[in-house]
Design a protein around this motif. Structure first.
Motif, PDB file in Angstrom:
ATOM      1  N   ALA A  47      65.628   4.363  54.173  1.00 13.76           N
ATOM      2  CA  ALA A  47      66.333   3.743  53.044  1.00 13.76           C
ATOM      3  C   ALA A  47      67.760   3.394  53.439  1.00 13.76           C
ATOM      4  O   ALA A  47      68.278   2.316  53.089  1.00 13.76           O
ATOM      5  CB  ALA A  47      66.327   4.682  51.844  1.00 13.76           C
ATOM      6  N   GLU A  48      68.412   4.277  54.205  1.00 18.13           N
ATOM      7  CA  GLU A  48      69.779   4.018  54.655  1.00 18.13           C
ATOM      8  C   GLU A  48      69.827   2.812  55.581  1.00 18.13           C
ATOM      9  O   GLU A  48      70.724   1.959  55.484  1.00 18.13           O
ATOM     10  CB  GLU A  48      70.322   5.257  55.364  1.00 18.13           C
ATOM     11  N   ARG A  49      68.857   2.692  56.487  1.00 19.02           N
ATOM     12  CA  ARG A  49      68.804   1.527  57.379  1.00 19.02           C
ATOM     13  C   ARG A  49      68.590   0.239  56.591  1.00 19.02           C
ATOM     14  O   ARG A  49      69.183  -0.792  56.886  1.00 19.02           O
ATOM     15  CB  ARG A  49      67.681   1.716  58.412  1.00 19.02           C
ATOM     16  N   ALA A  50      67.726   0.314  55.569  1.00 13.85           N
ATOM     17  CA  ALA A  50      67.485  -0.876  54.740  1.00 13.85           C
ATOM     18  C   ALA A  50      68.765  -1.287  54.018  1.00 13.85           C
ATOM     19  O   ALA A  50      69.100  -2.483  53.954  1.00 13.85           O
ATOM     20  CB  ALA A  50      66.360  -0.596  53.744  1.00 13.85           C
ATOM     21  N   GLN A  51      69.529  -0.329  53.471  1.00 13.41           N
ATOM     22  CA  GLN A  51      70.795  -0.635  52.789  1.00 13.41           C
ATOM     23  C   GLN A  51      71.797  -1.234  53.769  1.00 13.41           C
ATOM     24  O   GLN A  51      72.515  -2.184  53.440  1.00 13.41           O
ATOM     25  CB  GLN A  51      71.376   0.633  52.144  1.00 13.41           C
ATOM     26  N   ARG A  67      71.137  -2.922  56.475  1.00 11.32           N
ATOM     27  CA  ARG A  67      70.685  -4.259  56.809  1.00 11.32           C
ATOM     28  C   ARG A  67      71.096  -5.245  55.716  1.00 11.32           C
ATOM     29  O   ARG A  67      71.567  -6.347  55.999  1.00 11.32           O
ATOM     30  CB  ARG A  67      69.159  -4.256  56.972  1.00 11.32           C
ATOM     31  N   ILE A  68      70.965  -4.832  54.450  1.00 13.74           N
ATOM     32  CA  ILE A  68      71.338  -5.696  53.331  1.00 13.74           C
ATOM     33  C   ILE A  68      72.841  -5.952  53.366  1.00 13.74           C
ATOM     34  O   ILE A  68      73.302  -7.083  53.176  1.00 13.74           O
ATOM     35  CB  ILE A  68      70.904  -5.086  51.986  1.00 13.74           C
ATOM     36  N   ARG A  69      73.636  -4.912  53.644  1.00 17.63           N
ATOM     37  CA  ARG A  69      75.090  -5.072  53.707  1.00 17.63           C
ATOM     38  C   ARG A  69      75.488  -6.014  54.842  1.00 17.63           C
ATOM     39  O   ARG A  69      76.398  -6.825  54.693  1.00 17.63           O
ATOM     40  CB  ARG A  69      75.757  -3.708  53.895  1.00 17.63           C
ATOM     41  N   ARG A  70      74.840  -5.900  55.991  1.00 16.96           N
ATOM     42  CA  ARG A  70      75.172  -6.757  57.128  1.00 16.96           C
ATOM     43  C   ARG A  70      74.855  -8.218  56.838  1.00 16.96           C
ATOM     44  O   ARG A  70      75.556  -9.116  57.255  1.00 16.96           O
ATOM     45  CB  ARG A  70      74.394  -6.320  58.369  1.00 16.96           C
ATOM     46  N   GLN A  71      73.753  -8.438  56.141  1.00 15.47           N
ATOM     47  CA  GLN A  71      73.379  -9.814  55.828  1.00 15.47           C
ATOM     48  C   GLN A  71      74.292 -10.410  54.765  1.00 15.47           C
ATOM     49  O   GLN A  71      74.290 -11.609  54.536  1.00 15.47           O
ATOM     50  CB  GLN A  71      71.928  -9.872  55.351  1.00 15.47           C
ATOM     51  N   GLY A  72      75.049  -9.591  54.106  1.00 19.06           N
ATOM     52  CA  GLY A  72      75.991 -10.056  53.092  1.00 19.06           C
ATOM     53  C   GLY A  72      75.291 -10.593  51.860  1.00 19.06           C
ATOM     54  O   GLY A  72      75.796 -11.469  51.180  1.00 19.06           O
ATOM     55  N   GLY A  73      74.184 -10.085  51.579  1.00 21.22           N
ATOM     56  CA  GLY A  73      73.478 -10.510  50.379  1.00 21.22           C
ATOM     57  C   GLY A  73      72.645 -11.742  50.605  1.00 21.22           C
ATOM     58  O   GLY A  73      72.066 -12.279  49.662  1.00 21.22           O
ATOM     59  N   ALA A  74      72.602 -12.253  51.794  1.00 25.60           N
ATOM     60  CA  ALA A  74      71.788 -13.446  52.061  1.00 25.60           C
ATOM     61  C   ALA A  74      70.320 -13.103  51.883  1.00 25.60           C
ATOM     62  O   ALA A  74      69.873 -12.017  52.214  1.00 25.60           O
ATOM     63  CB  ALA A  74      72.034 -13.924  53.498  1.00 25.60           C
ATOM     64  N   GLY A  75      69.619 -14.024  51.339  1.00 29.47           N
ATOM     65  CA  GLY A  75      68.209 -13.800  51.106  1.00 29.47           C
ATOM     66  C   GLY A  75      67.896 -13.334  49.708  1.00 29.47           C
ATOM     67  O   GLY A  75      66.753 -13.179  49.337  1.00 29.47           O
ATOM     68  N   ARG A  76      68.947 -13.075  48.916  1.00 22.40           N
ATOM     69  CA  ARG A  76      68.699 -12.664  47.522  1.00 22.40           C
ATOM     70  C   ARG A  76      68.486 -13.921  46.674  1.00 22.40           C
ATOM     71  O   ARG A  76      69.038 -14.988  46.961  1.00 22.40           O
ATOM     72  CB  ARG A  76      69.875 -11.902  46.966  1.00 22.40           C
ATOM     73  N   LEU A  77      67.763 -13.783  45.623  1.00 23.73           N
ATOM     74  CA  LEU A  77      67.526 -14.920  44.727  1.00 23.73           C
ATOM     75  C   LEU A  77      68.740 -15.193  43.846  1.00 23.73           C
ATOM     76  O   LEU A  77      69.028 -16.324  43.515  1.00 23.73           O
ATOM     77  CB  LEU A  77      66.294 -14.671  43.867  1.00 23.73           C
TER      78      LEU A  77
END
Length: 189
Positions: free
Chosen positions: A170-174, A176-186
């Motif tokens: 779960a920490e790795r997934a969070q 990854r989301i932070r690194r992408q800067g929210g890209a990929g969210r709807l």
């Protein structure tokens, strides 16, 4: 089956017959019964030897001992050393007690010093016996006990490992989301 196979089979059956004869002679000699197959001390044979057939046959000797598997596992080295030490000290204490008793019966001047040293050696023997127990407990604590698959401790460790794995995932997934800067969210907040 070739000639070599037949010879090997004949040798195996002869060896088996010899082993059976040796076993029968050995069992018979243990019970002071004449050997069932062949006689002992015949044709200049040695004591304990049995002959399968005539004098041209080789004697079959019984083994000196028969190996048997151990009933219990060997004690750990530190525990065994403590046990040997305790047995020696207790044996010396008992000898000292007997000498003190005999000196007392004889009315010897050595009786009083022997009784005093006997009391002291009884304390040492008690310590030696306790040392075996303490050494055994320490060894068990340091080296652990054998864990079975149904062990409660093992199940708890398995659960803790699974929870840690899930937390890391779960920490790795969070991250990854932070690194992408929210890209990929709807939708963005």
């Amino acid at each position: 089956m070739g000639t070599a196979g037949r010879r090997a089979e004949a040798a195996d059956s002869a060896a088996a017959r010899g082993a059976r004869a040796g076993r029968a002679a050995w069992e018979a000699s243990d019970r002071d019964i004449p050997a069932a197959r062949g006689e002992r001390h015949r044709h200049g044979g040695r004591a304990g030897a049995a002959y399968e057939g005539g004098p041209e046959q080789r004697p079959v000797y019984r083994p000196l001992w028969i190996e048997e598997p151990a009933r219990r596992r060997r004690m750990p080295d530190p525990v065994r050393e403590a046990a040997v030490r305790a047995v020696l000290i207790i044996a010396l204490t008992l000898i000292q007690a007997v000498v003190a008793f005999l000196c007392t019966l004889a009315g010897s001047w050595l009786a009083f010093p022997m009784v005093i040293s006997g009391v002291a050696s009884t304390v040492v023997a008690t310590w030696a016996a306790l040392d075996v127990w303490v050494t055994r407990q320490v060894w068990k604590q340091r080296n652990g006990v054998v864990s079975t698959p149904s062990s409660t401790a093992r199940a708890l460790r398995r659960e803790r490992r699974r929870a840690r794995r899930e937390a890391r995932a779960a920490e790795r997934a969070q991250e990854r989301i932070r690194r992408q800067g929210g890209a990929g969210r709807l939708s963005h907040p």
